[in-house]
Design a protein around this motif. Structure first.
Motif, PDB file in Angstrom:
ATOM      1  N   ALA A   1       0.825  -1.218   0.000  1.00  0.00           N
ATOM      2  CA  ALA A   1       0.000   0.000   0.000  1.00  0.00           C
ATOM      3  C   ALA A   1       0.857   1.265   0.000  1.00  0.00           C
ATOM      4  CB  ALA A   1      -0.939  -0.017   1.205  1.00  0.00           C
ATOM      5  N   GLU A   2       1.698   1.347  -1.038  1.00  0.00           N
ATOM      6  CA  GLU A   2       2.552   2.511  -1.256  1.00  0.00           C
ATOM      7  C   GLU A   2       2.468   2.848  -2.724  1.00  0.00           C
ATOM      8  OE1 GLU A   2       6.888   3.228   0.304  1.00  0.00           O
ATOM      9  OE2 GLU A   2       6.276   1.167   0.724  1.00  0.00           O
ATOM     10  N   LYS A   3       2.464   4.114  -3.037  1.00  0.00           N
ATOM     11  CA  LYS A   3       2.167   4.542  -4.410  1.00  0.00           C
ATOM     12  C   LYS A   3       2.901   3.732  -5.488  1.00  0.00           C
ATOM     13  CE  LYS A   3       1.392   8.365  -7.428  1.00  0.00           C
ATOM     14  NZ  LYS A   3       1.301   9.787  -7.675  1.00  0.00           N
TER      15      LYS A   3
ATOM     16  N   ARG B   1      -0.838   0.555   6.315  1.00  0.00           N
ATOM     17  CA  ARG B   1       0.254  -0.024   5.520  1.00  0.00           C
ATOM     18  C   ARG B   1       1.079  -0.895   6.450  1.00  0.00           C
ATOM     19  NH1 ARG B   1       5.556   1.518   3.823  1.00  0.00           N
ATOM     20  NH2 ARG B   1       5.548   3.622   4.665  1.00  0.00           N
TER      21      ARG B   1
ATOM     22  N   VAL C   1      -1.797   6.853  -2.374  1.00  0.00           N
ATOM     23  CA  VAL C   1      -2.274   5.478  -2.572  1.00  0.00           C
ATOM     24  C   VAL C   1      -3.511   5.483  -3.466  1.00  0.00           C
ATOM     25  CG1 VAL C   1      -3.395   3.531  -1.384  1.00  0.00           C
ATOM     26  CG2 VAL C   1      -1.240   4.444  -0.516  1.00  0.00           C
TER      27      VAL C   1
END
Length: 319
Positions: free
Chosen positions: A93-95, A124, A148
């Motif tokens: 859950a990180e760009k 995250r 996100v």
């Protein structure tokens, strides 16, 4: 028994309609892939067209194999007849990790697109997390909601998913997301059943045009996160007896009458079909009144799943 036709509904910003009942594939302990695949094929034969998976469940590959097999056997004519939901795991859950995670799920599923891609949890997890509950508080991090969600929107804009949404989001987390979202989430998939009715969250999402999907609609009995409080609820049992139905059917019918969609998991052939048999009858006003009065208790707690840290306790306290 024939194939049950499951009604479909429009959900917010999703580009296609969604069957109101889906089959869940989260099982504990995790069954072997062949068992999962066989259960999915059985479910397609019974009339299920919506399948709910997630990277975290380990069921994407068997679901992908079952879809390929169903097409080969002619159980469905084309992939478009199926609605597939999967979820972004919290470790990704990180760009910069979201597009690769989406592509990994598609590869597991052997699909060119999914119909719904959800953020699994509103946190995250750092890459140090090898098992849950997490050993240390510092392994659990807040979501950078704006970046996100931008990456989730990119997945939709690229055509890798027809719809994007969230799971386990409170009103507070939804508010935070909607503050910057260009595409609003189509769905919020949350725990919901007669013993945890989510009235406030439903009203909030309804006002924002966000559809609720109910998981653990029967209380997730026989799992490490659930119990028998729905299935052994006296009121549901009495209503079921009076209607000539099962407590499970009463619970699922009640959810359907609340205007939400449902993800229910059973690998048992008979129960799988019973869970679809909720469309040709209805609850009386008195039944609904009795269910509305049931004492409420949340089942799935972040403190139990992730660990009893401040960030989990905060999430559990949010409505």
């Amino acid at each position: 028994m024939g194939v049950t036709q499951v009604p479909e509904i429009s959900v917010g910003s999703c580009d296609r309609t969604m069957p109101v009942i889906g089959m869940g594939t989260a099982a504990y302990p995790t069954p072997d892939p062949d068992t999962t695949k066989a259960a999915i094929l059985e479910a397609i034969g019974a009339g299920y067209r919506h399948f709910d998976t997630a990277f975290a469940y380990g069921s994407e590959k068997p679901l992908g194999e079952a879809i390929a097999e169903a097409l080969r056997l002619g159980l469905v004519k084309s992939r478009d007849e199926l609605f597939i939901t999967t979820k972004l795991w919290s470790s990704f859950a990180e760009k910069d990790m979201i597009l690769p995670a989406m592509k990994m799920s598609l590869s597991n599923l052997r699909l060119e697109y999914v119909d719904m891609f959800l953020i699994h949890w509103p946190v995250r997890l750092s890459k140090e997390v090898k098992k849950l509950p997490a050993e240390k508080r510092e392994y659990i991090l807040p979501l950078d909601m704006k970046s996100v969600w931008e990456a989730m929107e990119e997945c939709k804009n690229l055509g890798l998913t027809k719809g994007i949404g969230v799971s386990n989001f409170s009103c507070k987390k939804m508010e935070e997301l909607l503050a910057t979202a260009k595409i609003p989430p189509a769905v919020n998939q949350v725990e919901m059943n007669p013993i945890w009715q989510q009235k406030q969250l439903r009203e909030y999402c309804n006002a924002k045009g966000i559809h609720i999907t109910a998981y653990s609609p029967l209380g997730a009995n026989n799992t490490k996160w659930g119990d028998n409080r729905v299935m052994e609820c006296d009121v549901l049992g009495e209503i079921a007896k009076a209607r000539g139905k099962t407590p499970a059917q009463v619970s699922l019918r009640w959810l359907y009458e609340q205007g939400v969609s449902i993800v229910t998991k059973s690998f048992n052939k008979q129960r799988m079909r019973e869970n679809l048999d909720i469309f040709s009858w209805s609850l009386t006003e008195e039944d609904s009144e009795r269910i509305a009065q049931l004492p409420q208790k949340k089942g799935v707690l972040f403190a139990d799943v992730i660990g009893p840290y401040d960030i989990s306790l905060e999430l559990d306290a949010e409505i």
